[in-house]
Write a protein that holds these residues in place. Structure first.
Motif, mmCIF file in Angstrom:
data_model
loop_
_atom_site.group_PDB
_atom_site.id
_atom_site.type_symbol
_atom_site.label_atom_id
_atom_site.label_comp_id
_atom_site.label_asym_id
_atom_site.label_seq_id
_atom_site.Cartn_x
_atom_site.Cartn_y
_atom_site.Cartn_z
ATOM 1 N N ALA A 185 0.838 -1.200 0.000
ATOM 2 C CA ALA A 185 0.000 0.000 0.000
ATOM 3 C C ALA A 185 0.874 1.252 0.000
ATOM 4 C CB ALA A 185 -0.929 -0.008 1.203
ATOM 5 N N GLU A 186 1.943 1.232 0.773
ATOM 6 C CA GLU A 186 2.870 2.373 0.807
ATOM 7 C C GLU A 186 3.513 2.571 -0.558
ATOM 8 O OE1 GLU A 186 7.128 3.498 2.910
ATOM 9 O OE2 GLU A 186 5.877 1.937 3.793
ATOM 10 N N MET A 187 3.940 1.471 -1.184
ATOM 11 C CA MET A 187 4.570 1.556 -2.503
ATOM 12 C C MET A 187 3.572 2.059 -3.552
ATOM 13 S SD MET A 187 7.678 0.734 -2.001
ATOM 14 C CE MET A 187 8.462 0.226 -3.487
ATOM 15 N N ALA A 188 2.324 1.616 -3.480
ATOM 16 C CA ALA A 188 1.303 2.092 -4.417
ATOM 17 C C ALA A 188 1.061 3.581 -4.231
ATOM 18 C CB ALA A 188 0.006 1.314 -4.218
ATOM 19 N N SER A 189 1.074 4.029 -2.997
ATOM 20 C CA SER A 189 0.904 5.460 -2.716
ATOM 21 C C SER A 189 2.069 6.256 -3.294
ATOM 22 C CB SER A 189 0.803 5.671 -1.209
ATOM 23 O OG SER A 189 0.837 7.033 -0.900
ATOM 24 N N LEU A 190 3.295 5.767 -3.111
ATOM 25 C CA LEU A 190 4.465 6.443 -3.675
ATOM 26 C C LEU A 190 4.420 6.448 -5.198
ATOM 27 C CD1 LEU A 190 7.287 5.106 -1.317
ATOM 28 C CD2 LEU A 190 6.320 7.415 -1.366
ATOM 29 N N GLN A 210 3.603 9.240 -10.333
ATOM 30 C CA GLN A 210 2.845 9.434 -11.576
ATOM 31 C C GLN A 210 2.281 10.851 -11.660
ATOM 32 O OE1 GLN A 210 2.573 7.299 -14.154
ATOM 33 N NE2 GLN A 210 3.915 5.866 -13.083
ATOM 34 N N ALA A 211 1.785 11.370 -10.539
ATOM 35 C CA ALA A 211 1.259 12.735 -10.514
ATOM 36 C C ALA A 211 2.380 13.733 -10.792
ATOM 37 C CB ALA A 211 0.607 13.023 -9.162
ATOM 38 N N GLU A 212 3.564 13.501 -10.245
ATOM 39 C CA GLU A 212 4.706 14.394 -10.475
ATOM 40 C C GLU A 212 5.127 14.340 -11.933
ATOM 41 O OE1 GLU A 212 7.725 17.138 -9.579
ATOM 42 O OE2 GLU A 212 5.881 16.617 -8.553
ATOM 43 N N ILE A 213 5.153 13.151 -12.510
ATOM 44 C CA ILE A 213 5.509 13.000 -13.933
ATOM 45 C C ILE A 213 4.505 13.752 -14.802
ATOM 46 C CG2 ILE A 213 5.622 11.331 -15.832
ATOM 47 C CD1 ILE A 213 6.882 9.351 -13.799
ATOM 48 N N ALA A 214 3.230 13.619 -14.506
ATOM 49 C CA ALA A 214 2.198 14.330 -15.282
ATOM 50 C C ALA A 214 2.373 15.841 -15.143
ATOM 51 C CB ALA A 214 0.823 13.902 -14.820
#
Length: 98
Positions: free
Chosen positions: A71-76, A81-85
Motif C-alpha cells: 500500500a505504501e509503494m502504491a501510494s508512492l 505518476q502525478a509528479e511526472i504528469a
C-alpha cells in the motif's frame, strides 16, 4: 461323587478360572494399550495443531506487513505518476516535447 472326581472337577474349574483370568487380563491390557495409544495420538495432534496455529499467525503478521508495504509503494507510485504528469504539463507549457 467320590473324592477323585471332586478333585478333578475342582482342578478343571481352577484351570478354567485361570484361563479366563489370563484372557480378561489380556483383553484389559489390549484396551489399556489402545487407550494409551489413543491418548498419545491425541497429544501429538494437539501439539501439531498448536504449531500450525503459531505458524499461521506468524505468516498472517508477515502478510499484513507485506500488504502495508505494498500500500505504501502504491501510494508512492501514485505520487510519482502525478509528479511526472505535472512535469510533462510544465514541459509542454514551456514549449518542449512531451
Amino acid at each position: 461323587m467320590d473324592a477323585t472326581t471332586l478333585t478333578t472337577l475342582g482342578t478343571f474349574l481352577v484351570g478354567a478360572g485361570a484361563v479366563v483370568g489370563v484372557w480378561v487380563q489380556y483383553v484389559g491390557k489390549r484396551g489399556e494399550n489402545a487407550l494409551t495409544g489413543y491418548s498419545s495420538l491425541t497429544n501429538d495432534l494437539q501439539e501439531e495443531r498448536d504449531a500450525l496455529r503459531t505458524e499461521r499467525d506468524q505468516l498472517k503478521g508477515e502478510r499484513d506487513q507485506l500488504n502495508s508495504r505494498l500500500a505504501e509503494m502504491a501510494s508512492l507510485r501514485a505520487a510519482d505518476q502525478a509528479e511526472i504528469a505535472r512535469l510533462r504539463a510544465d514541459n509542454i507549457r514551456l514549449g518542449g516535447q512531451p
